[in-house]
Design an enzyme around this catalytic site. Structure first.
Site, mmCIF file in Angstrom:
data_model
loop_
_atom_site.group_PDB
_atom_site.id
_atom_site.type_symbol
_atom_site.label_atom_id
_atom_site.label_comp_id
_atom_site.label_asym_id
_atom_site.label_seq_id
_atom_site.Cartn_x
_atom_site.Cartn_y
_atom_site.Cartn_z
ATOM 1 N N ASN A 294 77.247 86.676 5.858
ATOM 2 C CA ASN A 294 76.770 87.703 4.929
ATOM 3 C C ASN A 294 77.830 88.756 4.627
ATOM 4 O O ASN A 294 77.557 89.953 4.580
ATOM 5 C CB ASN A 294 75.478 88.354 5.440
ATOM 6 C CG ASN A 294 74.250 87.515 5.158
ATOM 7 O OD1 ASN A 294 74.170 86.839 4.145
ATOM 8 N ND2 ASN A 294 73.290 87.537 6.071
ATOM 9 N N TYR B 132 73.127 92.120 8.660
ATOM 10 C CA TYR B 132 72.022 92.925 8.161
ATOM 11 C C TYR B 132 72.232 94.403 8.512
ATOM 12 O O TYR B 132 73.250 94.784 9.071
ATOM 13 C CB TYR B 132 70.694 92.352 8.654
ATOM 14 C CG TYR B 132 70.509 90.922 8.180
ATOM 15 C CD1 TYR B 132 70.483 90.639 6.813
ATOM 16 C CD2 TYR B 132 70.431 89.858 9.075
ATOM 17 C CE1 TYR B 132 70.368 89.325 6.354
ATOM 18 C CE2 TYR B 132 70.313 88.550 8.622
ATOM 19 C CZ TYR B 132 70.284 88.289 7.262
ATOM 20 O OH TYR B 132 70.192 87.001 6.810
ATOM 21 N N THR C 226 64.631 82.245 9.790
ATOM 22 C CA THR C 226 63.956 82.480 8.523
ATOM 23 C C THR C 226 63.358 81.172 8.009
ATOM 24 O O THR C 226 64.044 80.160 7.945
ATOM 25 C CB THR C 226 64.949 83.047 7.494
ATOM 26 O OG1 THR C 226 65.404 84.324 7.952
ATOM 27 C CG2 THR C 226 64.304 83.204 6.127
#
Length: 358
Positions: A234, A179, A25
């Site tokens: 995450n 994700y 990213t």
């Protein structure tokens, strides 16, 4: 560097060397549009045999971070053509990484009409940056209905078709780093009671069906996948080692049956040798190994036989000509951590080449 810099060929997957630029990213896609600056960035790094782009959303709802690109509109397709054309001029291949962030998102980062969705309504712990509001807690996600799960599946398929139209050589499904695709796999995040929840097979169904549909639409040779078993990034809660091994062994076998071209493993020391062996035994295609490799450990990984290709991330941020530096054994540029995710050319396209005239 005997193996790293030599051409690679396995099945119908052919690259000019064994080096992969890992997906990272970089947050330069203003208004979620791929642009000229991004085309320059990827072209500079096209010494890699294969480039995997930064995470790119197949839908409005998947744009959880600020300034990440999408591939669901005509304008985005046209924007990406600049990158694919530039990379192909140097005889490199490029796959787009399809990333739906799911619950790892904030509503302030989504365009109008977007909403934060997840495999469940369990909110992700932690915070993320927004341009509008600064650091914010993740937004409470709305659990996808069964019908909506199939709609998201179709969004991935549309994204893959758009990728081919944009000139990409293939797509990598981002089933790692917490994700959406990995959210389905984790039993502590996936509390569904429909066909996509419960058993390992049910939790893997979304990923497998999505991969199959994409392979049917654009060709199995244009599909790869990224995994990060045992990662807690995450807010991915840990679950039993036995079930993790069962999950990823099953996925490798099912994806092998579909015949996708590669499996991209984000390695961590927590991955037991038994899972590494199972992945290699169950998957006959190309395996890419990534995470923390040096030139020396990458060469060793290729020699030992688990990995067919090796991927480098941060080295490619600061060293656009990383392959040439490997070949010549020269020093590497220092990373500027302050500009990893900032808009603009600084810390993106201005790192020096060995040949300063470039």
């Amino acid at each position: 560097m005997n193996n790293l810099l030599h051409p690679f060929s396995k099945g119908n997957f052919n690259l000019k060397n064994h080096i992969v630029m890992a997906p990272m990213t970089r947050s330069r896609a203003i208004d979620n549009l791929p642009n000229d600056l991004m085309a320059t960035y990827y072209a500079q790094r096209s010494g890699a045999g294969l480039i995997v782009t930064e995470g790119t959303s197949p839908s409005v709802n998947g744009l959880g971070y600020c300034r990440i690109p999408g591939i669901f509109s005509e304008e985005q397709i046209e924007g990406w053509k600049k990158t694919t054309d530039a990379v192909h001029k140097n005889d490199s291949k490029i796959f787009v990484q399809l990333m739906h962030t799911g619950r790892v998102a904030h509503e302030a980062n989504l365009p109008e009409g977007g909403k934060v969705v997840g495999v469940s309504d369990i909110k992700a712990a932690g915070e993320m940056y927004t341009d509008a509001l600064g650091m914010q807690e993740h937004t409470q996600p709305v659990a996808l209905s069964t019908e909506e799960v199939y709609q998201v599946m179709n969004e991935y398929v549309s994204g893959a078709k758009n990728a081919v139209e944009a000139g990409f050589d293939g797509v990598e499904l981002h089933a790692a780093n917490g994700y959406l695709l990995e959210q389905f796999l984790n039993p502590n995040v996936n509390n569904r009671t429909d066909e996509f929840g419960g058993s390992v097979e049910n939790r893997a169904k979304f990923l497998i069906k999505t991969a199959q549909k994409i392979a049917d639409e654009i060709g199995k040779e244009k599909v790869g996948i990224r995994f990060s078993p045992f990662s807690t990034f995450n807010d991915m809660p840990t679950y039993s080692e036995e079930e993790v091994i069962k999950t990823y062994s099953y996925l490798a076998a099912e994806l092998n049956t579909i015949g996708i071209t590669y499996l991209h493993l984000s390695y961590s020391p927590q991955i037991p040798e038994s899972l590494m062996n199972a992945l290699r035994a169950n998957f006959e295609g190309t395996i890419i190994l990534c995470n923390g490799l040096t030139a020396e450990t990458a060469e060793t990984a290729l020699e030992e036989g688990f990995a067919d290709l090796v991927a480098f991330g941060r080295y490619y941020i600061a060293n656009p000509d990383f392959d040439q530096r490997l070949e010549k054994g020269t020093s590497l540029n220092d990373l500027d951590f302050n500009t990893f995710y900032t808009p603009g050319a600084e810390g993106f396209t201005d790192y020096p080449f060995l040949n300063s005239e470039k």
